[in-house]
Structure formats: C-alpha cells, structure tokens
Write a protein that holds these residues in place. Sequence first.
Motif, mmCIF file in Angstrom:
data_model
loop_
_atom_site.group_PDB
_atom_site.id
_atom_site.type_symbol
_atom_site.label_atom_id
_atom_site.label_comp_id
_atom_site.label_asym_id
_atom_site.label_seq_id
_atom_site.Cartn_x
_atom_site.Cartn_y
_atom_site.Cartn_z
ATOM 1 N N THR A 141 -8.340 14.255 5.609
ATOM 2 C CA THR A 141 -7.761 13.415 4.254
ATOM 3 C C THR A 141 -6.066 13.048 5.456
ATOM 4 O O THR A 141 -5.670 14.510 5.495
ATOM 5 N N ASP A 142 -5.680 11.662 5.092
ATOM 6 C CA ASP A 142 -4.371 11.524 5.310
ATOM 7 C C ASP A 142 -3.382 11.475 3.751
ATOM 8 O O ASP A 142 -2.583 11.234 3.433
ATOM 9 N N GLY A 143 -4.492 11.765 2.636
ATOM 10 C CA GLY A 143 -3.717 11.018 1.039
ATOM 11 C C GLY A 143 -3.301 12.406 0.487
ATOM 12 O O GLY A 143 -2.747 13.531 1.687
ATOM 13 N N LEU A 144 -3.108 12.767 -0.462
ATOM 14 C CA LEU A 144 -2.366 13.629 -1.310
ATOM 15 C C LEU A 144 -3.484 14.658 -1.401
ATOM 16 O O LEU A 144 -4.540 15.045 -1.760
ATOM 17 N N GLY A 181 0.945 -1.100 0.110
ATOM 18 C CA GLY A 181 -0.027 0.104 -0.245
ATOM 19 C C GLY A 181 0.752 1.338 0.118
ATOM 20 O O GLY A 181 0.680 2.402 -0.759
ATOM 21 N N VAL A 182 1.524 1.468 0.776
ATOM 22 C CA VAL A 182 3.033 2.502 0.706
ATOM 23 C C VAL A 182 3.517 2.868 -0.561
ATOM 24 O O VAL A 182 3.948 3.646 -1.421
ATOM 25 N N HIS A 183 3.908 1.933 -0.764
ATOM 26 C CA HIS A 183 4.824 1.509 -2.318
ATOM 27 C C HIS A 183 3.133 2.166 -3.636
ATOM 28 O O HIS A 183 4.249 2.844 -4.336
ATOM 29 N N PHE A 184 2.450 1.812 -3.748
ATOM 30 C CA PHE A 184 1.383 1.530 -4.414
ATOM 31 C C PHE A 184 1.002 3.498 -4.442
ATOM 32 O O PHE A 184 1.055 3.903 -5.193
ATOM 33 N N GLU A 185 0.875 4.383 -2.605
ATOM 34 C CA GLU A 185 0.761 5.064 -2.750
ATOM 35 C C GLU A 185 1.629 6.187 -3.132
ATOM 36 O O GLU A 185 1.233 7.317 -3.949
ATOM 37 N N ALA A 186 3.400 5.663 -2.973
ATOM 38 C CA ALA A 186 4.285 6.323 -3.148
ATOM 39 C C ALA A 186 4.738 6.827 -4.775
ATOM 40 O O ALA A 186 4.708 7.342 -5.698
ATOM 41 N N HIS A 187 3.816 5.354 -5.707
ATOM 42 C CA HIS A 187 3.851 5.894 -7.203
ATOM 43 C C HIS A 187 3.145 6.679 -7.144
ATOM 44 O O HIS A 187 3.091 7.794 -8.320
ATOM 45 N N ILE A 188 1.589 6.842 -6.039
ATOM 46 C CA ILE A 188 1.067 8.060 -7.568
ATOM 47 C C ILE A 188 1.740 9.560 -6.870
ATOM 48 O O ILE A 188 1.071 10.048 -8.012
ATOM 49 N N ILE A 220 -5.719 7.515 -1.516
ATOM 50 C CA ILE A 220 -4.869 6.454 -2.075
ATOM 51 C C ILE A 220 -5.064 5.301 -1.539
ATOM 52 O O ILE A 220 -4.783 5.220 -0.742
ATOM 53 N N LYS A 221 -5.771 4.225 -2.184
ATOM 54 C CA LYS A 221 -5.704 2.796 -1.870
ATOM 55 C C LYS A 221 -5.688 2.066 -2.829
ATOM 56 O O LYS A 221 -5.975 2.117 -3.984
ATOM 57 N N HIS A 222 -4.883 0.911 -2.910
ATOM 58 C CA HIS A 222 -4.868 -0.378 -4.052
ATOM 59 C C HIS A 222 -5.861 -0.138 -4.568
ATOM 60 O O HIS A 222 -5.371 0.077 -5.495
ATOM 61 N N ASN A 223 -7.352 -0.587 -3.906
ATOM 62 C CA ASN A 223 -7.948 -1.268 -5.595
ATOM 63 C C ASN A 223 -9.150 -0.351 -5.513
ATOM 64 O O ASN A 223 -9.376 0.025 -6.557
ATOM 65 N N SER A 224 -8.590 1.402 -5.244
ATOM 66 C CA SER A 224 -8.840 2.357 -6.110
ATOM 67 C C SER A 224 -8.262 3.941 -5.730
ATOM 68 O O SER A 224 -7.572 4.007 -4.266
ATOM 69 N N LEU A 225 -8.852 4.992 -6.288
ATOM 70 C CA LEU A 225 -8.584 6.413 -5.731
ATOM 71 C C LEU A 225 -9.425 6.894 -6.278
ATOM 72 O O LEU A 225 -10.259 7.469 -7.593
#
Length: 97
Positions: free
Chosen positions: A59-62, A16-23, A81-86
């Motif tokens: 939100t703790d997101g971007l 999840g952290v890796h996916f969030e970093a990519h986004i 940002i979540k792995h299965n959705s944004l």
Amino acid sequence: MKDKQLSNPFASGSGGVHFEAHIQASFVTLMLTGGFAPCLSRWPVVELKLQGKIDGFNTDGLIVFVEEPVSKRKAKMLTQIKHNSLAYLVYKKHLNV
C-alpha cells in the motif's frame, strides 16, 4: 467518436493530496498526544509510516503502529486514503513488527 470522461477538479488538482495530508496529520496528532488509532487495541500510537510501499508494504497509504505499554506487544494498521473513503486493513493478530 467516443466522449472523453473528464476528471473532476478535486481529482485532477491537489485535492486528493491535500485530503491525505489532513488524515496523516490527524494520526500525527494522535501519536503526539498518546491517542489511540481506530480499529486497533486501545494502545498508544508509537510510529507512523507515511508511504508504506517504500518499506515493502503493498500500500502507498499510511501505516499506523501501536504498542501496549506494559508487555510491549505491537499491532499495525495499513490504510488506503481516498477522498470518498478511508479503508483500513487491520491486523487483528498482535505482531512483532
């Protein structure tokens, strides 16, 4: 006895952290190249906040900020940002942020 629900390796590892970093890196690229954020006016990305909770957003997101070059009007987009959705929460109204 109740069966335990096991988390998948992606969720319990760093997936999840890796996916969030990519986004987040995608939005940094948009900002550096003068690109536009999805769901917002076609204004350049001028600022990013990687953890919105620190600045009082719910939100703790971007958080993505865009600005119209001539009038200097601004708008922002909150993301989760979540792995299965944004998920995007877009302020349609132009804000003075």
